[in-house]
Design a protein around this motif. Structure first.
Motif, PDB file in Angstrom:
ATOM      1  N   ALA A 109       0.742  -1.337   0.284  1.00 41.20           N
ATOM      2  CA  ALA A 109       0.243  -0.160  -0.016  1.00 41.20           C
ATOM      3  C   ALA A 109       0.908   1.147   0.178  1.00 41.20           C
ATOM      4  O   ALA A 109       0.552   2.089  -0.693  1.00 41.20           O
ATOM      5  N   ALA A 113       0.920   3.807  -3.077  1.00 42.73           N
ATOM      6  CA  ALA A 113       0.648   5.452  -2.763  1.00 42.73           C
ATOM      7  C   ALA A 113       1.710   6.151  -3.323  1.00 42.73           C
ATOM      8  O   ALA A 113       1.345   7.489  -3.367  1.00 42.73           O
ATOM      9  N   ASP A 116       1.439   6.859  -6.634  1.00 39.91           N
ATOM     10  CA  ASP A 116       0.059   7.873  -6.831  1.00 39.91           C
ATOM     11  C   ASP A 116       0.709   9.166  -6.713  1.00 39.91           C
ATOM     12  O   ASP A 116       0.404  10.067  -7.616  1.00 39.91           O
ATOM     13  N   ARG A 162      -6.887  -0.783   1.367  1.00 42.67           N
ATOM     14  CA  ARG A 162      -7.706   0.466   1.167  1.00 42.67           C
ATOM     15  C   ARG A 162      -7.909   1.253   2.546  1.00 42.67           C
ATOM     16  O   ARG A 162      -8.128   2.490   2.542  1.00 42.67           O
ATOM     17  N   TRP A 165      -5.083   3.261   2.988  1.00 47.00           N
ATOM     18  CA  TRP A 165      -5.214   4.654   2.187  1.00 47.00           C
ATOM     19  C   TRP A 165      -6.248   5.648   2.852  1.00 47.00           C
ATOM     20  O   TRP A 165      -5.877   6.831   2.551  1.00 47.00           O
ATOM     21  N   ASP A 166      -7.208   5.134   3.292  1.00 46.83           N
ATOM     22  CA  ASP A 166      -8.225   5.720   4.164  1.00 46.83           C
ATOM     23  C   ASP A 166      -7.835   6.332   5.513  1.00 46.83           C
ATOM     24  O   ASP A 166      -8.609   7.189   6.060  1.00 46.83           O
ATOM     25  N   ARG A 194      -2.992  10.625   2.107  1.00 47.70           N
ATOM     26  CA  ARG A 194      -4.210  10.168   0.978  1.00 47.70           C
ATOM     27  C   ARG A 194      -3.609  10.665  -0.379  1.00 47.70           C
ATOM     28  O   ARG A 194      -3.251  11.740  -0.567  1.00 47.70           O
ATOM     29  N   HIS A 199      -7.565   6.474  -3.871  1.00 42.69           N
ATOM     30  CA  HIS A 199      -6.976   5.217  -4.149  1.00 42.69           C
ATOM     31  C   HIS A 199      -6.464   5.111  -5.474  1.00 42.69           C
ATOM     32  O   HIS A 199      -7.098   5.237  -6.451  1.00 42.69           O
ATOM     33  N   TRP A 435     -14.557   9.435   1.210  1.00 40.18           N
ATOM     34  CA  TRP A 435     -13.803   8.925   2.404  1.00 40.18           C
ATOM     35  C   TRP A 435     -14.907   9.196   3.541  1.00 40.18           C
ATOM     36  O   TRP A 435     -15.860  10.005   3.751  1.00 40.18           O
TER      37      TRP A 435
END
Length: 437
Positions: A109, A113, A116, A162, A165-166, A194, A199, A435
Motif C-alpha cells: 500500500a 500510494a 500515486d 484500502r 489509504w483511508d 491520501r 485510492h 472518504w
C-alpha cells in the motif's frame, strides 16, 4: 434526445516473456533497457490511452530443469519501472501487477500510494494471486497457500490496503489504523497521506467463478481474455450482472479484454502479415513447448512438422515438478488434447500448425478502417468497454495503431480527442472513493 455515444477505453501492455513477442524480428529491442519502456509509454500517451500496464514475473520459468530461453533476459520489478515512467509522462495511467500471495498489505500500500503521489494520481494495481509452490520457493514462506485460499487472502489484502489509504483524512491528518483478520494483523500509522485520486485504481484478471466474483466486488477494471464476440459478450454480461449484489452500478467496473492488432493497407496484406507473425511466434521449439504444457510429457523426440502424439496427456503430471514449470497450468488437458486432435484431423495440420491455429491468435486483423470499425462494434454491442493492446514487438508495436487507427476512432466519435482530467480515475470515468470518518 439522442443518447451520448459510448467511447472506448484503451490501454497498452508491455510485452513480457512469452511467445507473443517476436524477439527474432530485427525491430525488436531490449526488454530491460529503460528506453524500451519509455518508447512504448510515450506512444501510448500520444495515443491518449488510459494506462500503461506491466506484468509480473516472480520466478523465471523452466523447461526440463533449465531456464526457458525466452526468460533469460530477466523481469524488472514493475513499480520501480513505473516510478521512472512517471517522470517522462504527464497523463498516462501507470499500472503494476503485484501478487497478493508473496507481499504484505502495509508495504505494498505504501509503494502504490507513493507512485500515486509521484505521478499526480495515475497509479493502478493489477491484483494477482498464486498458490504456486514453484514460485514460492523464491520466498521465505514457500508455496504455503492453499489454492482455495487465494481469493480470500486477496480480498482481505485489498480491504486492508484500502483501509490504510483511508487512514489519512482528505485534509492531511493521519489516524491510527488497525486490522485483525484471518490472513493479516496490521496496527499502527500509515506513512503516506491520501493520494491525489483517493485510492490507486484496482485491476483484476481472474476468469474463474471466484475471479469474476472478486472483480465484481472489488475491482475498478477487469482484464478479460475473451476476444471472440460471443464469448466476450457473455463474459461482459455475467460480470456486469454480479455488480448489483455488491451494491455497485454497471459503470463502476470497466471490462477490457487483452487484444492484439495487425493492420495492413489491404485486408489481404493484413492477413499475410498476421500469418507471418504467428509463424514467428510459434517456432518449432515453441510448438513442442506448447504441446508438452498440455501433455505433461517429454515430447522432444516429436517432429513439430509431424502429427500430434497418439498417446494421451498424463493426467497425473505434477504441475509443480513437471516438464514445464512457472506457466499457467492447463485445467483439463484431456479435453484440450481432444480439441486439438479434432482440429488437426479435420484440417490435416501438423503439431506446429495446430498450435498456430489454437494458441493466442490475433484478435483484430485488417485495414485501419476495418480494425477501427470492429473495435467500435465490440463496445457498441457490449462485448467490452475498451481494450488492452498487447503488441508483438518491443518497443515499437503500438506505433502503427496510434498513427493509423486512433485517428479513425476519433473521427467515429468512439475515442477521446484529448485528456479531460489528470488522474487515471478521471480517464476511466470512475469517481474518487468517498472518504468516511
Amino acid at each position: 434526445m439522442t443518447a451520448a455515444r459510448r467511447q472506448m477505453h484503451l490501454a497498452a501492455h508491455f510485452p513480457g516473456v512469452n511467445s507473443t513477442t517476436v524477439w527474432a524480428d530485427p525491430r525488436s529491442r531490449s526488454q530491460i533497457d529503460f528506453s524500451s519502456f519509455e518508447h512504448l509509454a510515450r506512444t501510448a500517451e500520444r495515443g491518449l490511452f488510459d494506462f500503461f500496464f506491466l506484468a509480473e514475473g516472480l520466478r523465471l520459468r523452466e523447461h526440463k530443469g533449465l531456464i526457458h530461453d525466452l526468460d533469460v533476459v530477466g523481469r524488472p520489478e514493475s513499480i520501480t519501472v513505473l516510478n521512472a515512467l512517471a517522470a517522462v509522462t504527464d497523463r498516462l495511467g501507470l499500472a503494476a501487477t503485484v501478487n497478493t500471495t508473496f507481499n504484505e498489505p502495509y508495504e505494498l500500500a505504501r509503494r502504490l500510494a507513493s507512485l500515486d503521489h509521484l505521478s499526480g494520481g495515475r497509479a493502478a494495481w493489477n491484483v494477482v494471486t498464486s498458490s504456486d509452490a514453484f514460485t514460492g520457493e523464491n520466498f521465505r514462506r514457500g508455496g504455503y497457500l492453499d489454492r482455495a485460499d487465494r481469493y480470500t487472502r486477496a480480498a482481505e489484502f485489498v480491504r486492508t490496503a484500502r483501509g490504510l489509504w483511508d487512514s489519512w483524512t482528505p485534509d492531511g491528518t493521519p489516524r491510527r489504523f488497525a486490522h485483525h483478520g484471518r490472513h493479516f494483523t496490521v496496527e499502527g500509522e500509515f506513512t503516506v497521506p491520501r493520494s491525489p485520486q483517493g485510492h490507486p485504481v484496482v485491476i483484476q484478471a481472474g476468469d474463474s467463478d471466484e475471479g469474476r466474483e472478486f472483480a465484481a466486488s472489488t475491482a475498478d477494471v477487469v482484464f478479460s481474455r475473451h476476444t471472440t464476440p460471443e464469448a466476450a459478450r457473455a463474459f461482459y454480461a455475467d460480470v456486469k450482472a454480479r455488480l448489483a449484489r455488491h451494491g455497485r452500478t454497471r459503470d463502476e467496473l470497466t471490462v477490457m479484454p487483452g487484444v492484439s492488432v495487425v493492420i495492413g493497407d489491404t485486408d489481404a496484406e493484413a492477413q499475410e502479415k498476421a500469418a507471418e507473425i504467428r509463424r514467428q511466434q510459434v517456432s518449432p521449439q515453441n510448438a513442442i513447448l506448447a504441446l508438452e504444457l498440455v501433455w505433461g510429457r517429454d515430447l522432444s523426440s516429436y517432429d513439430p512438422d509431424g502429427p500430434l502424439p497418439a498417446v494421451d496427456p498424463d493426467p497425473d503430471a505434477d504441475p509443480d515438478s513437471g516438464i514445464v514449470r512457472g506457466r499457467v497450468r492447463i485445467a483439463d488437458p484431456l479435453a484440450v488434447a481432444a480439441k486439438w486432435r479434432a482440429l488437426s484431423e479435420a484440417k490435416g495440420l501438423s503439431i506446429r500448425q495446430t498450435v498456430i491455429e489454437t494458441a493466442g491468435r490475433q484478435s483484430f486483423i485488417g485495414t485501419p478502417a476495418g480494425v477501427a470499425a470492429a473495435l467500435d462494434a465490440y463496445v457498441r454491442t457490449e462485448a467490452a468497454d475498451g481494450f488492452i493492446l498487447v503488441p508483438h514487438l518491443t518497443p515499437g508495436g503500438l506505433d502503427d495503431f496510434v498513427d493509423r487507427v486512433v485517428p479513425l476512432l476519433q473521427e467515429r466519435g468512439a475515442f477521446r480527442t484529448g485528456y479531460t482530467g489528470t488522474t487515471l480515475r478521471s480517464h476511466l470515468g470512475l469517481a474518487e472513493p468517498v472518504w468516511e470518518d
